[in-house]
Enzyme design. Structure first.
Site, short mmCIF file in Angstrom:
data_model
loop_
_atom_site.label_atom_id
_atom_site.label_comp_id
_atom_site.label_asym_id
_atom_site.label_seq_id
_atom_site.Cartn_x
_atom_site.Cartn_y
_atom_site.Cartn_z
N GLU A 139 33.25 68.19 19.34
CA GLU A 139 34.19 69.62 18.94
C GLU A 139 35.26 68.78 17.97
OE1 GLU A 139 36.51 70.35 22.61
OE2 GLU A 139 38.34 70.81 21.33
N ARG A 154 42.98 70.58 13.77
CA ARG A 154 44.35 69.94 13.56
C ARG A 154 44.58 69.38 12.41
NH1 ARG A 154 43.94 67.15 19.78
NH2 ARG A 154 42.87 68.86 20.76
N LYS A 192 37.24 75.68 29.59
CA LYS A 192 37.87 74.25 29.34
C LYS A 192 38.83 74.09 30.26
CE LYS A 192 40.10 71.76 25.56
NZ LYS A 192 39.75 71.01 24.59
C1 3PG Z 1 41.36 67.93 23.56
O1 3PG Z 1 41.92 68.78 22.61
O2 3PG Z 1 40.61 68.41 24.35
C2 3PG Z 1 42.24 66.71 23.86
O3 3PG Z 1 43.14 66.60 22.68
C3 3PG Z 1 41.59 65.64 23.96
O4 3PG Z 1 42.20 65.03 25.06
P1 3PG Z 1 42.32 63.47 24.87
O5 3PG Z 1 42.92 63.19 23.31
O6 3PG Z 1 43.25 62.89 25.92
O7 3PG Z 1 40.68 62.82 25.13
#
Ligand code: 3PG
Length: 320
Positions: free
Chosen positions: A43, A47, A131
């Site tokens: 994914e 950002r 999700k």
């Molecule tokens: C996301 O967008 O799914 C999160 O930023 C991922 O979470 P993590 O950085 O805690 O793995």
């Protein structure tokens, strides 16, 4: 790709790296590092400015890789991502306009939810893969277990606060389709071009996801009579004798076969969290399933599968 096919692949791969990339010129090398680590999917989050170009470059270099876009907060961004080659759309929350755009354009979408009301909103769009974000902060596996009651039809892609240590908790949860996270592709690893480390972290996660553990050793004996005489020997060590149809279990550790069953020397049984997923994983390592041995549970999930290959003279099977 149809969403059913996509979600089946997510389930089999089981892990989705969540990528934040600042420099699109690194996209192909990052994609290769993940593929080499056993994770041909990601994914790529919107950002950073580089996200769109990174998606383009990854999908051009590796067309079979499951590349989707994350942090897609409006339909415009969804369109941009799809035009760049994204095969699915993910967001941290459930934005009705984004979801409607994706459905209208037949693009698999996985909006983020953290509450029962948000899940119901997702269901009202016919989405039963959602999700769960932010997973740890929203109650983690305890919350997932509670959600499985009223929302038995929903499977979750869980992200947020998951790492190599709590990964097994999510891998065991029945309503988790796949687990996402950034720990194996941290932004600084990408920025510093630590491709080998990314590959290593992906491989480590893939192994941990399976939960493979030896549960019993099978010993082949030519006849029932021979099997029982071997059982008497193990009984002297304190093992409980549990006779079955085709074998005798000695406690849980040893299975004495009443015939010379599979395996030159006998067999090894390994448990894992999800037999279908671990079959997929072991196929990627060159093993092939002995189809005549596969057994399924009431939901159609594999519960036992032998492989055609032997390891050190032992046949081996997976068991849930
Ligand atoms: C996301 O967008 O799914 C999160 O930023 C991922 O979470 P993590 O950085 O805690 O793995």
């Amino acid at each position: 790709m149809k969403k059913e096919e996509l979600f089946k692949k997510f389930h089999d791969i089981g892990l989705v790296p969540v990528v934040k990339i600042d420099d699109a010129s690194k996209a192909e090398r990052l994609a290769k590092a993940m593929i080499d680590g056993g994770l041909p999917c990601a994914e790529v989050t919107f950002r950073t400015e580089a996200a769109e170009e990174a998606i383009k470059r990854m999908t051009a270099a590796y067309p079979d890789m499951l590349i989707g876009a994350g942090t897609v907060i409006n339909p415009k961004l969804a369109e941009k991502a799809v035009n760049a080659g994204a095969k699915f759309i993910v967001s941290a929350g459930l934005n009705p306009e984004t979801v409607e755009w994706c459905i209208a354009h037949d693009v698999p979408v996985c909006p983020g939810v953290a509450t029962p009301s948000e899940i119901e909103k997702g269901l009202s769009y016919g989405l039963n893969v959602l999700k769960f974000f932010p997973a740890e902060a929203s109650g983690g596996v305890a919350m997932l277990k509670d959600l499985s009651g009223p929302f038995g039809q929903v499977k979750f892609m869980t992200t947020g606060g998951i790492n190599i240590n709590n990964l097994p908790d999510y891998a065991k949860a029945q309503n988790v389709l796949a687990i996402g996270g950034s720990w194996m592709v941290k932004a600084d690893l990408i920025a510093n071009e630590q491709w080998d480390e990314i590959t290593r972290l992906c491989q480590e996660a893939v192994i941990k996801l399976q939960g493979i553990q030896l549960v019993h050793v099978g010993i082949n004996m030519p006849s029932e009579k021979d099997a029982f005489s071997v059982a008497e020997e193990f009984a002297k060590l304190g093992y409980e004798t549990l006779p079955g149809n085709s074998s005798i279990f000695m406690g849980k550790d040893i299975e004495i076969m009443k015939t010379n069953y599979l395996g030159t020397k006998g067999h090894l049984a390994f448990k894992c969290y999800d037999v279908d997923r671990t079959v997929y994983f072991l196929k990627s390592k060159g093993f092939t399933v002995n189809e005549s041995t596969v057994k399924y549970d009431a939901k159609g999930a594999m519960k036992v599968a032998y492989f055609n290959e032997e390891i050190g003279g032992f046949a081996f099977h997976l068991v849930k």
